[in-house]
Design a protein around this motif. Structure first.
Motif, PDB file in Angstrom:
ATOM      1  N   PRO A  13     -11.281  -2.955  10.326  1.00  0.00           N
ATOM      2  CA  PRO A  13     -11.286  -3.282   8.890  1.00  0.00           C
ATOM      3  C   PRO A  13     -10.851  -2.082   8.053  1.00  0.00           C
ATOM      4  O   PRO A  13     -11.226  -0.946   8.333  1.00  0.00           O
ATOM      5  CB  PRO A  13     -12.743  -3.651   8.615  1.00  0.00           C
ATOM      6  N   SER A  14     -10.041  -2.347   7.060  1.00  0.00           N
ATOM      7  CA  SER A  14      -9.615  -1.268   6.170  1.00  0.00           C
ATOM      8  C   SER A  14     -10.723  -0.952   5.177  1.00  0.00           C
ATOM      9  O   SER A  14     -11.553  -1.815   4.864  1.00  0.00           O
ATOM     10  CB  SER A  14      -8.349  -1.673   5.414  1.00  0.00           C
ATOM     11  N   PRO A  15     -10.769   0.261   4.673  1.00  0.00           N
ATOM     12  CA  PRO A  15     -11.812   0.636   3.705  1.00  0.00           C
ATOM     13  C   PRO A  15     -11.672  -0.072   2.363  1.00  0.00           C
ATOM     14  O   PRO A  15     -12.569   0.024   1.528  1.00  0.00           O
ATOM     15  CB  PRO A  15     -11.621   2.152   3.554  1.00  0.00           C
ATOM     16  N   GLU A  16     -10.569  -0.789   2.151  1.00  0.00           N
ATOM     17  CA  GLU A  16     -10.399  -1.539   0.906  1.00  0.00           C
ATOM     18  C   GLU A  16     -11.276  -2.781   0.878  1.00  0.00           C
ATOM     19  O   GLU A  16     -11.454  -3.404  -0.162  1.00  0.00           O
ATOM     20  CB  GLU A  16      -8.938  -1.943   0.735  1.00  0.00           C
ATOM     21  N   GLY A  17     -11.809  -3.143   2.046  1.00  0.00           N
ATOM     22  CA  GLY A  17     -12.706  -4.290   2.115  1.00  0.00           C
ATOM     23  C   GLY A  17     -11.999  -5.618   2.286  1.00  0.00           C
ATOM     24  O   GLY A  17     -12.653  -6.672   2.308  1.00  0.00           O
ATOM     25  N   VAL A  18     -10.694  -5.596   2.397  1.00  0.00           N
ATOM     26  CA  VAL A  18      -9.910  -6.828   2.570  1.00  0.00           C
ATOM     27  C   VAL A  18      -8.946  -6.646   3.732  1.00  0.00           C
ATOM     28  O   VAL A  18      -8.015  -5.840   3.646  1.00  0.00           O
ATOM     29  CB  VAL A  18      -9.117  -7.179   1.285  1.00  0.00           C
ATOM     30  N   GLY A  19      -9.175  -7.363   4.833  1.00  0.00           N
ATOM     31  CA  GLY A  19      -8.264  -7.308   5.964  1.00  0.00           C
ATOM     32  C   GLY A  19      -8.397  -6.038   6.780  1.00  0.00           C
ATOM     33  O   GLY A  19      -9.304  -5.218   6.614  1.00  0.00           O
ATOM     34  N   THR A  20      -7.431  -5.866   7.675  1.00  0.00           N
ATOM     35  CA  THR A  20      -7.409  -4.720   8.585  1.00  0.00           C
ATOM     36  C   THR A  20      -6.355  -3.707   8.130  1.00  0.00           C
ATOM     37  O   THR A  20      -5.660  -3.907   7.135  1.00  0.00           O
ATOM     38  CB  THR A  20      -7.069  -5.205  10.001  1.00  0.00           C
ATOM     39  N   TYR A  21      -6.246  -2.632   8.908  1.00  0.00           N
ATOM     40  CA  TYR A  21      -5.214  -1.642   8.608  1.00  0.00           C
ATOM     41  C   TYR A  21      -3.816  -2.239   8.759  1.00  0.00           C
ATOM     42  O   TYR A  21      -2.878  -1.850   8.059  1.00  0.00           O
ATOM     43  CB  TYR A  21      -5.364  -0.432   9.526  1.00  0.00           C
ATOM     44  N   ASP A  23      -3.034  -5.316   7.980  1.00  0.00           N
ATOM     45  CA  ASP A  23      -2.793  -6.022   6.723  1.00  0.00           C
ATOM     46  C   ASP A  23      -2.410  -5.046   5.611  1.00  0.00           C
ATOM     47  O   ASP A  23      -1.571  -5.360   4.758  1.00  0.00           O
ATOM     48  CB  ASP A  23      -4.048  -6.804   6.322  1.00  0.00           C
ATOM     49  N   MET A  24      -3.009  -3.870   5.630  1.00  0.00           N
ATOM     50  CA  MET A  24      -2.680  -2.857   4.633  1.00  0.00           C
ATOM     51  C   MET A  24      -1.214  -2.445   4.739  1.00  0.00           C
ATOM     52  O   MET A  24      -0.487  -2.370   3.728  1.00  0.00           O
ATOM     53  CB  MET A  24      -3.582  -1.631   4.820  1.00  0.00           C
ATOM     54  N   LEU A  25      -0.750  -2.208   5.964  1.00  0.00           N
ATOM     55  CA  LEU A  25       0.643  -1.807   6.162  1.00  0.00           C
ATOM     56  C   LEU A  25       1.606  -2.932   5.802  1.00  0.00           C
ATOM     57  O   LEU A  25       2.659  -2.693   5.193  1.00  0.00           O
ATOM     58  CB  LEU A  25       0.864  -1.370   7.612  1.00  0.00           C
ATOM     59  N   LEU A  26       1.264  -4.156   6.173  1.00  0.00           N
ATOM     60  CA  LEU A  26       2.140  -5.287   5.860  1.00  0.00           C
ATOM     61  C   LEU A  26       2.214  -5.520   4.350  1.00  0.00           C
ATOM     62  O   LEU A  26       3.258  -5.916   3.827  1.00  0.00           O
ATOM     63  CB  LEU A  26       1.652  -6.550   6.570  1.00  0.00           C
ATOM     64  N   SER A  27       1.112  -5.270   3.652  1.00  0.00           N
ATOM     65  CA  SER A  27       1.128  -5.359   2.192  1.00  0.00           C
ATOM     66  C   SER A  27       2.103  -4.342   1.608  1.00  0.00           C
ATOM     67  O   SER A  27       2.873  -4.651   0.684  1.00  0.00           O
ATOM     68  CB  SER A  27      -0.274  -5.132   1.630  1.00  0.00           C
ATOM     69  N   GLY A  28       2.091  -3.135   2.167  1.00  0.00           N
ATOM     70  CA  GLY A  28       3.035  -2.120   1.717  1.00  0.00           C
ATOM     71  C   GLY A  28       4.462  -2.509   2.014  1.00  0.00           C
ATOM     72  O   GLY A  28       5.371  -2.255   1.206  1.00  0.00           O
ATOM     73  N   LEU A  29       4.686  -3.150   3.161  1.00  0.00           N
ATOM     74  CA  LEU A  29       6.035  -3.592   3.526  1.00  0.00           C
ATOM     75  C   LEU A  29       6.546  -4.631   2.540  1.00  0.00           C
ATOM     76  O   LEU A  29       7.727  -4.607   2.155  1.00  0.00           O
ATOM     77  CB  LEU A  29       6.020  -4.167   4.939  1.00  0.00           C
ATOM     78  N   VAL A  30       5.672  -5.531   2.106  1.00  0.00           N
ATOM     79  CA  VAL A  30       6.069  -6.548   1.126  1.00  0.00           C
ATOM     80  C   VAL A  30       6.514  -5.894  -0.177  1.00  0.00           C
ATOM     81  O   VAL A  30       7.546  -6.265  -0.756  1.00  0.00           O
ATOM     82  CB  VAL A  30       4.908  -7.531   0.872  1.00  0.00           C
TER      83      VAL A  30
END
Length: 240
Positions: A13-21, A23-30
């Motif tokens: 889980p990412s420290p943002e509280g939503v999804g995993t790391y 998901d964090m990288l894929l959000s950045g890719l978007v």
């Protein structure tokens, strides 16, 4: 070097509280793809117009086009990014400047405008080179057919020039895609910024930036494949 590899970090889980790391990288890719596409739309349209201006017989149009290219091409992208984000809103009327600074996703809009105007100067030079590379007979034939200057460019010169400069335009789009990483300096959470955040949260620096590298390579390969297909599709029969 005593480094603890942990490839399973992507599923934690990412420290943002939503999804995993991941998901964090894929959000950045978007955000990276959205910024690259939006800024390229500006760069291609404006760059084509400036490139055409630099090939017109009008001295005024040539002067304006040259001034634009020299201004935006000779100022580093990072400096331009800071100017658009921190300086330009302060130079505008107070209400307008405040409204711009309070826009949701203001870093995204700033990055799109900055990258679009910066890349337009480079696209303009490629369009100019493509037009000048065409045989003079094409322009003369268009004139002989009674076409206006605008019609000559629209129906004869630009379609052929774009065929010539498609490979360098592809390279320029790839540069624009990678230049989106500069937007992390104004707070845009694109792919590089997300990888950096992952590294700071988890201390897994190699895993974070390896993943970012793989994602950059993957999207670039997709662009290259599409550009190759487009180049073959628009090629003049008998030239390939």
């Amino acid at each position: 070097m005593n480094y603890n590899w942990n490839w399973s970090i992507f599923f934690e889980p990412s420290p943002e509280g939503v999804g995993t790391y991941t998901d964090m990288l894929l959000s950045g890719l978007v955000w990276t793809i959205a910024t690259a596409l939006a800024s390229w739309a500006i760069a291609f349209c404006l760059g084509s117009a400036i490139g055409v201006m630099r090939t017109l017989p009008s001295k005024a149009a040539n002067a304006v086009g040259t001034a634009y290219v020299e201004l935006f091409r000779n100022i580093p992208l990072l400096v331009q990014m800071f100017l658009w984000y921190f300086v330009v809103p302060e130079l505008l009327p107070e209400k307008l400047g405040s409204a711009i600074k309070q826009l949701p996703n203001a870093p995204f809009y700033t990055a799109v405008v900055c990258l679009g105007l910066f890349t337009a100067a480079r696209v303009a030079e490629q369009v100019r080179a493509g037009i000048l590379a065409l045989p003079r007979g094409q322009r003369m034939a268009a004139t002989a057919l009674g076409l206006t200057v605008a019609q000559s460019y629209r129906h004869v010169l630009l379609p052929n020039a774009y065929r010539i400069i498609l490979p360098p335009l592809t390279s320029e789009f790839l540069n624009n895609l990678k230049n989106t990483s500069v937007a992390l300096t104004i707070g845009l959470l694109e792919l590089t910024a997300r990888a950096r955040a992952m590294q700071e949260f988890s201390f897994q620096v190699f895993e974070a930036f390896t993943a970012a590298t793989v994602l950059y390579i993957a999207i670039n390969l997709v662009v290259i494949v599409l550009a190759t297909w487009l180049e073959r599709s628009v090629a003049v029969p008998g030239t390939r």
